[in-house]
Motif scaffolding. Structure first.
Motif, PDB file in Angstrom:
ATOM      1  N   CYS A 104       0.842  -1.209   0.000  1.00 45.42           N
ATOM      2  CA  CYS A 104       0.000   0.000   0.000  1.00 45.42           C
ATOM      3  C   CYS A 104       0.879   1.262   0.000  1.00 45.42           C
ATOM      4  CB  CYS A 104      -0.905   0.035   1.221  1.00 45.42           C
ATOM      5  SG  CYS A 104      -1.882  -1.445   1.503  1.00 45.42           S
ATOM      6  N   CYS A 115       2.101   3.585  -3.038  1.00 43.67           N
ATOM      7  CA  CYS A 115       1.366   4.768  -3.509  1.00 43.67           C
ATOM      8  C   CYS A 115       0.923   5.672  -2.358  1.00 43.67           C
ATOM      9  CB  CYS A 115       0.129   4.359  -4.295  1.00 43.67           C
ATOM     10  SG  CYS A 115       0.489   3.263  -5.668  1.00 43.67           S
ATOM     11  N   HIS A 116       1.023   5.168  -1.149  1.00 47.08           N
ATOM     12  CA  HIS A 116       0.640   5.976   0.019  1.00 47.08           C
ATOM     13  C   HIS A 116       1.874   6.076   0.909  1.00 47.08           C
ATOM     14  CE1 HIS A 116      -3.584   5.902  -1.165  1.00 47.08           C
ATOM     15  NE2 HIS A 116      -3.486   4.599  -1.350  1.00 47.08           N
ATOM     16  N   GLY A 133       1.087   1.343 -10.050  1.00 51.42           N
ATOM     17  CA  GLY A 133       1.438   0.137  -9.312  1.00 51.42           C
ATOM     18  C   GLY A 133       1.941  -0.859 -10.317  1.00 51.42           C
ATOM     19  N   ARG A 189      -6.123   7.531 -11.637  1.00 48.88           N
ATOM     20  CA  ARG A 189      -6.452   8.430 -10.529  1.00 48.88           C
ATOM     21  C   ARG A 189      -5.234   8.833  -9.722  1.00 48.88           C
ATOM     22  NH1 ARG A 189     -10.412   9.408 -12.675  1.00 48.88           N
ATOM     23  NH2 ARG A 189     -12.424   8.391 -12.468  1.00 48.88           N
ATOM     24  N   PHE A 215     -12.770   6.709  -1.851  1.00 50.11           N
ATOM     25  CA  PHE A 215     -12.436   6.911  -3.260  1.00 50.11           C
ATOM     26  C   PHE A 215     -13.024   8.248  -3.728  1.00 50.11           C
ATOM     27  CE2 PHE A 215     -12.390   2.082  -3.632  1.00 50.11           C
ATOM     28  CZ  PHE A 215     -11.025   1.969  -3.857  1.00 50.11           C
ATOM     29  N   TRP A 216     -12.436   8.773  -4.784  1.00 55.82           N
ATOM     30  CA  TRP A 216     -12.900  10.062  -5.324  1.00 55.82           C
ATOM     31  C   TRP A 216     -14.379   9.989  -5.708  1.00 55.82           C
ATOM     32  CZ3 TRP A 216      -9.975  14.395  -5.126  1.00 55.82           C
ATOM     33  CH2 TRP A 216      -8.588  14.245  -5.003  1.00 55.82           C
ATOM     34  N   ARG A 269     -16.988   4.875  -4.229  1.00 51.98           N
ATOM     35  CA  ARG A 269     -17.524   3.543  -4.531  1.00 51.98           C
ATOM     36  C   ARG A 269     -17.304   2.528  -3.410  1.00 51.98           C
ATOM     37  NH1 ARG A 269     -13.119   4.389  -7.536  1.00 51.98           N
ATOM     38  NH2 ARG A 269     -11.443   2.851  -7.567  1.00 51.98           N
ATOM     39  N   GLN A 272     -12.876  -0.628   1.385  1.00 51.65           N
ATOM     40  CA  GLN A 272     -11.996   0.066   0.443  1.00 51.65           C
ATOM     41  C   GLN A 272     -10.688  -0.696   0.278  1.00 51.65           C
ATOM     42  OE1 GLN A 272      -8.858   1.523   0.747  1.00 51.65           O
ATOM     43  NE2 GLN A 272      -8.956   2.236  -1.368  1.00 51.65           N
ATOM     44  N   PRO A 276      -7.659  -2.225  -3.817  1.00 46.69           N
ATOM     45  CA  PRO A 276      -6.306  -2.157  -4.410  1.00 46.69           C
ATOM     46  C   PRO A 276      -5.596  -3.502  -4.422  1.00 46.69           C
ATOM     47  CG  PRO A 276      -6.393  -0.982  -2.282  1.00 46.69           C
ATOM     48  CD  PRO A 276      -7.796  -1.301  -2.677  1.00 46.69           C
ATOM     49  N   GLU A 287      -3.113  -2.022  -9.742  1.00 45.09           N
ATOM     50  CA  GLU A 287      -2.523  -1.594  -8.465  1.00 45.09           C
ATOM     51  C   GLU A 287      -1.644  -2.713  -7.895  1.00 45.09           C
ATOM     52  OE1 GLU A 287      -5.009   0.834  -5.913  1.00 45.09           O
ATOM     53  OE2 GLU A 287      -6.342   1.238  -7.586  1.00 45.09           O
ATOM     54  N   VAL A 336      -6.480  -3.696   8.259  1.00 48.81           N
ATOM     55  CA  VAL A 336      -5.854  -2.547   7.584  1.00 48.81           C
ATOM     56  C   VAL A 336      -6.592  -1.261   7.972  1.00 48.81           C
ATOM     57  CG1 VAL A 336      -5.421  -1.466   5.339  1.00 48.81           C
ATOM     58  CG2 VAL A 336      -4.910  -3.897   5.666  1.00 48.81           C
ATOM     59  N   GLU A 339      -5.334   2.209   9.549  1.00 46.97           N
ATOM     60  CA  GLU A 339      -5.532   3.522   8.912  1.00 46.97           C
ATOM     61  C   GLU A 339      -6.263   4.496   9.835  1.00 46.97           C
ATOM     62  OE1 GLU A 339      -6.022   2.800   4.219  1.00 46.97           O
ATOM     63  OE2 GLU A 339      -7.431   1.670   5.443  1.00 46.97           O
ATOM     64  N   ARG A 399     -16.226  13.335  -4.725  1.00 40.99           N
ATOM     65  CA  ARG A 399     -16.323  13.610  -3.288  1.00 40.99           C
ATOM     66  C   ARG A 399     -15.426  14.784  -2.907  1.00 40.99           C
ATOM     67  NH1 ARG A 399     -13.229   9.885   0.365  1.00 40.99           N
ATOM     68  NH2 ARG A 399     -11.732  11.506  -0.146  1.00 40.99           N
TER      69      ARG A 399
HETATM   70  C1  HEC Z   1      -0.943   1.684  -7.375  1.00 37.90           C
HETATM   71  C2  HEC Z   1      -1.057   2.651  -6.323  1.00 37.90           C
HETATM   72  C3  HEC Z   1      -1.879   2.294  -5.117  1.00 37.90           C
HETATM   73  C4  HEC Z   1      -1.731   1.243  -4.262  1.00 37.90           C
HETATM   74  C5  HEC Z   1      -0.723   0.108  -4.330  1.00 37.90           C
HETATM   75  C6  HEC Z   1      -2.724   1.418  -3.241  1.00 37.90           C
HETATM   76  N1  HEC Z   1      -3.439   2.557  -3.463  1.00 37.90           N
HETATM   77 FE1  HEC Z   1      -4.845   3.345  -2.268  1.00 37.90          FE
HETATM   78  N2  HEC Z   1      -5.332   4.643  -3.712  1.00 37.90           N
HETATM   79  C7  HEC Z   1      -4.661   4.815  -4.895  1.00 37.90           C
HETATM   80  C8  HEC Z   1      -5.421   5.669  -5.763  1.00 37.90           C
HETATM   81  C9  HEC Z   1      -5.016   6.110  -7.154  1.00 37.90           C
HETATM   82  C10 HEC Z   1      -6.588   6.000  -5.064  1.00 37.90           C
HETATM   83  C11 HEC Z   1      -7.759   6.807  -5.599  1.00 37.90           C
HETATM   84  C12 HEC Z   1      -8.545   5.856  -6.494  1.00 37.90           C
HETATM   85  C13 HEC Z   1      -9.939   6.323  -6.802  1.00 37.90           C
HETATM   86  O1  HEC Z   1     -10.484   7.138  -6.067  1.00 37.90           O
HETATM   87  O2  HEC Z   1     -10.505   5.835  -7.785  1.00 37.90           O
HETATM   88  C14 HEC Z   1      -6.496   5.345  -3.775  1.00 37.90           C
HETATM   89  C15 HEC Z   1      -7.449   5.474  -2.770  1.00 37.90           C
HETATM   90  C16 HEC Z   1      -7.289   4.942  -1.505  1.00 37.90           C
HETATM   91  C17 HEC Z   1      -8.126   5.240  -0.375  1.00 37.90           C
HETATM   92  C18 HEC Z   1      -9.316   6.168  -0.363  1.00 37.90           C
HETATM   93  C19 HEC Z   1      -8.937   7.484   0.235  1.00 37.90           C
HETATM   94  C20 HEC Z   1     -10.067   8.454   0.202  1.00 37.90           C
HETATM   95  O3  HEC Z   1      -9.881   9.569   0.697  1.00 37.90           O
HETATM   96  O4  HEC Z   1     -11.147   8.154  -0.317  1.00 37.90           O
HETATM   97  C21 HEC Z   1      -7.647   4.519   0.683  1.00 37.90           C
HETATM   98  C22 HEC Z   1      -8.193   4.497   2.099  1.00 37.90           C
HETATM   99  C23 HEC Z   1      -6.535   3.741   0.185  1.00 37.90           C
HETATM  100  N3  HEC Z   1      -6.333   4.041  -1.134  1.00 37.90           N
HETATM  101  C24 HEC Z   1      -5.852   2.806   0.926  1.00 37.90           C
HETATM  102  C25 HEC Z   1      -5.010   1.861   0.329  1.00 37.90           C
HETATM  103  C26 HEC Z   1      -4.603   0.628   0.966  1.00 37.90           C
HETATM  104  C27 HEC Z   1      -5.012   0.180   2.357  1.00 37.90           C
HETATM  105  C28 HEC Z   1      -3.798  -0.017   0.078  1.00 37.90           C
HETATM  106  C29 HEC Z   1      -3.139  -1.378   0.220  1.00 37.90           C
HETATM  107  C30 HEC Z   1      -4.040  -2.489   0.515  1.00 37.90           C
HETATM  108  C31 HEC Z   1      -3.699   0.829  -1.096  1.00 37.90           C
HETATM  109  N4  HEC Z   1      -4.475   1.938  -0.912  1.00 37.90           N
HETATM  110  C32 HEC Z   1      -2.932   0.536  -2.194  1.00 37.90           C
HETATM  111  C33 HEC Z   1      -3.455   4.248  -5.217  1.00 37.90           C
HETATM  112  C34 HEC Z   1      -2.966   3.105  -4.613  1.00 37.90           C
END
Ligand code: HEC
Ligand code: HEC
Length: 447
Positions: free
Chosen positions: A103, A106-107, A122, A128, A143-144, A147, A154, A158, A164, A238, A242, A367
């Protein structure tokens, strides 16, 4: 930003306690107040712009942040052991198909859990921008396009998303089964893992003739149910992690505390944290600029969906239905708050779903993002369309480059025609929303 940072480091609040009588004059408020500069900030005066009763009432709704809303759909949402497991999983590359992406890829904890890219990459390039995660527990929809309706649901997206992490829920269950440390952590929170004899190595539900989808369809409904249960528990751990990504007070929070404090000494230190430009920006934000209409509440988001008509990165008209399509997705998600894996199939989260309807007004709506720590998460908007805060503010001010109105455009966002000084003030204010980072125990990868 440089200025604010410099000021913050030059005048640590603790050090201000020794100011004594120098700042007593600040107790009375209203008008523009000046007082001798605290030691170490040459020539600077503590100035406080007038905030009337109405404005103070508004400020009280933005700060302090308080505790995150409870999530009864996740029985372990506030369980410490679950959060520790979640932290392990958040930084665990083996959740991904090829063992390369976790995770944090990207975070990034160094960027308030965003990645600094326009579009996240990823296994492949997504469409996005990655939002920051500090304070994500305050979001009602994830998500933006919203969903996902819970933080734990959520987290499942990913892991299996082909662009991803491209992992699968059966491989995740097997990882927990085979890694003794993860297994202990998991079973300590959720009880025994199911027997997985006869399960495939990899499987996830998906359409078409792909191997993963075929393997999933070959599992019995009972096996699928057990795999889903483990997978949802992974999401819940997870999410428990968070939920602990919570920052300390920002200069803005300190300032609001200062405004409402009866103790002149304490309030002088706090009030000094927002320079007059940031204070004027704050006034604009909650007043004439109308930002508060959507960026409201302690996370600076109403949790709702709006169309501010940002053009897609590819230029041209907007073609994605965003909230409209997402409503159908969340209603059809087996991991939603009303589904069999939710720990509270009645209550607020379920009501949000019950009254959710796919309405044409939601076409193209996004959002409202929260604005705490926004200075740390450039670029901005759902596709990183704007490189910096100045560009975002210019857009709100001039509306230049706005996409044509969507199907049922709400007419909320008009050009503000702000002066360069006002734009600078708003930006100073947004910078003051940068919080103290969450404790290292949660911010950094496990040792
Ligand atoms: C490849 C890059 C990538 C990885 C790996 C990834 N994310 Fe994300 N994450 C994103 C993107 C891009 C968005 C926005 C997607 C969307 O809104 O359609 C997002 C959105 C989110 C959000 C929503 C935040 C919000 O304000 O709505 C959360 C929570 C989150 N990710 C947690 C995780 C977690 C937990 C993992 C691992 C299990 C993870 N992400 C893995 C790229 C990634
Ligand atoms: C009608 C509701 C609405 C109003 C009014 C509004 N915003 Fe927004 N804001 C949004 C939405 C929705 C987005 C996300 C848009 C997108 O991604 O396409 C957003 C995005 C942002 C972002 C980018 C955040 C990020 O993480 O990418 C900033 C900064 C911002 N707004 C600041 C402001 C300021 C300052 C004002 C007042 C001048 C304002 N907004 C007025 C709804 C609103």
């Amino acid at each position: 930003m440089g200025r604010l940072r410099a000021r913050l480091s030059a005048a640590p609040v603790a050090g201000l306690a020794c100011l004594g009588p120098l700042v007593l004059g600040l107790a009375a408020r209203g008008g523009l107040r000046e007082s001798p500069a605290p030691a170490g900030r040459e020539g600077a005066a503590v100035e406080v712009v007038e905030f009337d009763e109405r404005e103070r009432a508004i400020l009280a709704r933005l700060s302090p942040l308080g505790a995150p809303p409870a999530d009864p759909t996740n029985a372990v949402a506030d369980d410490l052991a679950a959060a520790r497991l979640g932290r392990r999983l958040f930084f665990e590359k083996r959740l991904s198909g090829k063992g390369e992406i976790h995770c944090a890829h990207c975070h990034d904890p160094e960027r308030a859990f965003s990645d600094g890219k326009q579009l996240s990459e990823g296994v492949g390039k997504t469409a996005r921008n990655a939002p920051g995660l500090i304070g994500v527990a305050w979001q009602r929809w994830l998500f933006w396009d919203g969903r996902a309706d819970t933080l734990w649901a959520q987290a499942l997206h990913p892991i299996e998303h082909p662009l991803e992490m491209d992992g699968d829920r059966v491989a995740v269950a097997r990882l927990l089964e085979r890694d003794p440390e993860l297994r202990d952590l998991y079973e300590g929170v959720f009880g025994s893992l199911p027997e997985m004899d006869g399960w495939p190595e990899h499987a996830r539900p998906e359409e078409g003739e792909g191997a993963l989808g075929r393997a999933w369809r070959a599992m019995t409904p009972g096996e699928q149910e057990l795999a889903n249960r483990v997978f949802s528990n992974v999401g819940k751990a997870v999410a428990a992690y968070e939920r602990r990504l919570i920052g300390g007070p920002s200069p803005f929070d300190r300032f609001v505390r200062g405004l409402s404090s009866p103790d002149p000494k304490a309030s002088a230190g706090d009030l000094a944290l927002l320079d007059p430009s940031a204070q004027r920006g704050l006034k604009l934000f909650i007043g004439k600029a109308g930002c508060r209409q959507c960026h409201t509440g302690p996370s600076f988001s109403d949790g709702e969906f709006h169309d501010v008509q940002v053009r897609p990165l590819s230029g041209g008209e907007r073609t994605e239905s965003m909230r409209l399509g997402a409503v159908r997705k969340v209603l059809g998600d087996p991991f939603n708050a009303a589904g069999p894996y939710s720990d509270a199939r009645e209550g607020a989260a379920v009501e949000h779903l019950t009254f959710l309807a796919a309405q044409s007004e939601s076409w193209g709506a996004v959002r409202t993002p929260g604005l705490r720590n926004v200075a740390l998460t450039a670029p901005y908007m759902e596709q990183g369309q704007f490189a910096d805060l100045a560009a975002v503010l210019r857009f709100y001010s001039t509306r230049e480059g706005a996409a044509p109105a969507g199907h049922h455009q709400e007419k909320v966002v008009k050009p503000l025609n702000l002066t360069p000084e006002e734009l600078g003030d708003l930006q100073s204010f947004l910078l003051s929303l940068t919080e103290e980072p969450p404790p290292e125990e949660w911010r950094l990868p496990p040792p």
